[in-house]
Write a protein that holds these residues in place. Structure first.
Motif, short mmCIF file in Angstrom:
data_model
loop_
_atom_site.label_atom_id
_atom_site.label_comp_id
_atom_site.label_asym_id
_atom_site.label_seq_id
_atom_site.Cartn_x
_atom_site.Cartn_y
_atom_site.Cartn_z
N ASP A 1 21.87 9.24 21.74
CA ASP A 1 21.45 9.54 20.37
C ASP A 1 20.01 9.09 20.18
OD1 ASP A 1 23.80 10.63 18.90
OD2 ASP A 1 24.70 8.74 19.54
N VAL A 2 19.11 10.05 20.01
CA VAL A 2 17.69 9.74 19.82
C VAL A 2 17.38 9.79 18.32
CG1 VAL A 2 15.32 10.45 20.32
CG2 VAL A 2 17.09 10.68 22.08
N PRO A 3 16.89 8.71 17.75
CA PRO A 3 16.58 8.72 16.31
C PRO A 3 15.36 9.59 16.02
CG PRO A 3 15.80 6.69 17.30
CD PRO A 3 16.57 7.41 18.38
N GLY A 4 15.25 10.03 14.78
CA GLY A 4 14.08 10.80 14.39
C GLY A 4 12.86 9.92 14.17
N GLY A 5 11.74 10.57 13.93
CA GLY A 5 10.51 9.83 13.66
C GLY A 5 9.29 10.65 14.03
N PRO A 6 8.09 10.19 13.66
CA PRO A 6 6.86 10.92 13.97
C PRO A 6 6.38 10.62 15.38
CG PRO A 6 6.34 8.97 12.70
CD PRO A 6 7.84 9.01 12.81
N VAL A 7 5.74 11.60 16.00
CA VAL A 7 5.10 11.40 17.30
C VAL A 7 3.80 12.19 17.30
CG1 VAL A 7 6.35 13.33 18.37
CG2 VAL A 7 5.39 11.50 19.80
N LEU B 1 20.22 14.76 20.44
CA LEU B 1 20.85 14.18 21.63
C LEU B 1 20.04 14.56 22.86
CD1 LEU B 1 24.54 15.18 20.83
CD2 LEU B 1 23.52 12.92 20.51
N LEU B 2 19.88 13.61 23.77
CA LEU B 2 19.13 13.87 25.00
C LEU B 2 19.86 13.21 26.16
CD1 LEU B 2 16.44 15.26 25.86
CD2 LEU B 2 15.38 12.99 25.80
N ALA B 3 19.95 13.93 27.28
CA ALA B 3 20.65 13.40 28.45
C ALA B 3 19.99 12.12 28.94
CB ALA B 3 20.69 14.44 29.56
N ALA B 4 20.81 11.18 29.40
CA ALA B 4 20.30 9.90 29.86
C ALA B 4 19.45 10.02 31.12
CB ALA B 4 21.46 8.93 30.12
N HIS B 5 19.61 11.11 31.86
CA HIS B 5 18.82 11.31 33.07
C HIS B 5 18.68 12.81 33.33
CE1 HIS B 5 22.61 12.23 35.09
NE2 HIS B 5 23.09 11.06 34.70
N PRO B 6 17.79 13.21 34.23
CA PRO B 6 17.66 14.64 34.54
C PRO B 6 18.97 15.22 35.08
CG PRO B 6 15.80 13.40 35.44
CD PRO B 6 16.80 12.39 34.96
N LEU B 7 19.13 16.52 34.93
CA LEU B 7 20.29 17.22 35.45
C LEU B 7 20.41 16.98 36.95
CD1 LEU B 7 22.58 19.38 34.94
CD2 LEU B 7 20.87 21.07 35.65
N TYR C 1 23.77 23.32 24.36
CA TYR C 1 22.75 22.67 25.16
C TYR C 1 21.46 23.48 25.16
CZ TYR C 1 26.47 19.68 26.85
OH TYR C 1 27.50 18.78 26.92
N ARG C 2 20.36 22.77 25.24
CA ARG C 2 19.04 23.41 25.21
C ARG C 2 18.03 22.50 25.87
NH1 ARG C 2 16.06 20.74 21.39
NH2 ARG C 2 17.17 19.60 19.74
N LEU C 3 16.80 23.00 25.98
CA LEU C 3 15.69 22.17 26.45
C LEU C 3 15.10 21.42 25.28
CD1 LEU C 3 13.88 24.75 28.77
CD2 LEU C 3 15.51 22.97 29.44
N PRO C 4 14.62 20.20 25.49
CA PRO C 4 13.95 19.50 24.39
C PRO C 4 12.61 20.16 24.08
CG PRO C 4 13.66 18.28 26.44
CD PRO C 4 14.63 19.41 26.73
N ALA D 1 19.18 18.73 26.22
CA ALA D 1 19.16 18.26 24.84
C ALA D 1 20.22 19.01 24.06
CB ALA D 1 17.79 18.46 24.21
N ARG D 2 20.59 18.48 22.90
CA ARG D 2 21.48 19.18 21.98
C ARG D 2 21.13 18.79 20.56
NH1 ARG D 2 26.94 17.56 21.93
NH2 ARG D 2 27.09 19.06 20.23
N THR D 3 21.34 19.73 19.65
CA THR D 3 21.25 19.44 18.22
C THR D 3 22.66 19.16 17.73
OG1 THR D 3 19.35 20.92 17.97
CG2 THR D 3 20.56 20.31 15.96
N PRO D 4 22.96 17.94 17.27
CA PRO D 4 24.33 17.64 16.85
C PRO D 4 24.75 18.49 15.66
CG PRO D 4 22.86 15.86 16.22
CD PRO D 4 22.06 16.80 17.08
#
Length: 219
Positions: A3-9, A28-34, A101-104, A212-215
């Motif tokens: 679970d990746v929190p939101g915020g500015p970058v 959501l982002l995978a903990a490591h590459p596929l 599932y998708r790419l970030p 990545a995924r959008t919950p």
């Protein structure tokens, strides 16, 4: 998936000497590459183990995301159209309401990589990444270096990772963004802000993906 929190970058492009700030939503982002094992399990191809799946084009990555979504009962994030590979968008649209599932995006990737840190990296390079000076010029299994503060492994080094974004459509057409650096890259390429580009049909030995995924919104 983490679970990746939101915020500015704030993103930067060294070539154009420009910067821009994006507000990132929680995702959501995978903990490591596929890994090769997970890729083979979904596609029915040969291969296995915890080495990153590599030599995958952007098109391969998008098709994989849809295939995994269907397998696991999620709504596919991408719709494929009859457009050529050499036009902006590449014949694919992203359904941002889909929970598959998708790419970030580039902003999501960089925000997740930084994990609240402010330096060029989230830790000492040899501790967190496989790069030219410590990789013995070969790819390594995922999650064998130290993760960032949010529990994400290999955000830097080992393989470059495809993002959804077009790099610069006015100059490079359908070329897509790559982030992260690879096992043969020098230290200056393995920084959070570095961005690379490639044509979406090319398969390169140091390029893979992170899911990545959008919950789904809670009722």
């Amino acid at each position: 998936m983490i679970d990746v929190p939101g915020g500015p970058v704030t993103l930067n492009d060294r070539r154009t000497r420009s910067s821009w700030t994006v507000e990132v939503a929680p995702h959501l982002l995978a903990a490591h590459p596929l890994t090769q094992a997970d890729h083979a399990r979904t596609t029915g191809t040969e291969g296995g183990g915890r080495l990153p799946a590599h030599s995958l084009s952007w098109w391969d990555a998008v098709h994989y995301c849809n295939a995994l979504s269907l397998r696991e009962g999620f709504a596919p994030a991408y719709h494929l159209h009859d457009a050529g590979d050499d036009v902006p968008g590449g014949g694919i649209t992203w359904d941002r309401d889909a929970d598959g599932y998708r790419l970030p995006t580039e902003a999501e990737w960089e925000h997740a990589c930084r994990a609240g840190t402010t330096g060029p990296r989230y830790g000492p390079l040899d501790d967190i990444a496989w790069h030219r000076d410590n990789s013995e010029e070969r790819i390594h299994e995922v999650a064998t270096r130290r993760p960032n503060p949010w529990g994400l492994y290999d955000m830097l080094g080992n393989i470059w990772e495809w993002c959804w974004d077009l790099y610069d459509p006015e100059v490079y057409g359908s070329y897509r963004v790559l982030k992260g650096g690879g096992w043969y890259d020098p230290h200056w390429s393995c920084r959070t802000s570095v961005r690379r580009r490639s044509h979406p049909t090319l398969r390169i030995e140091d390029v893979g993906l992170r899911l990545a995924r959008t919950p789904r919104p809670q009722p």
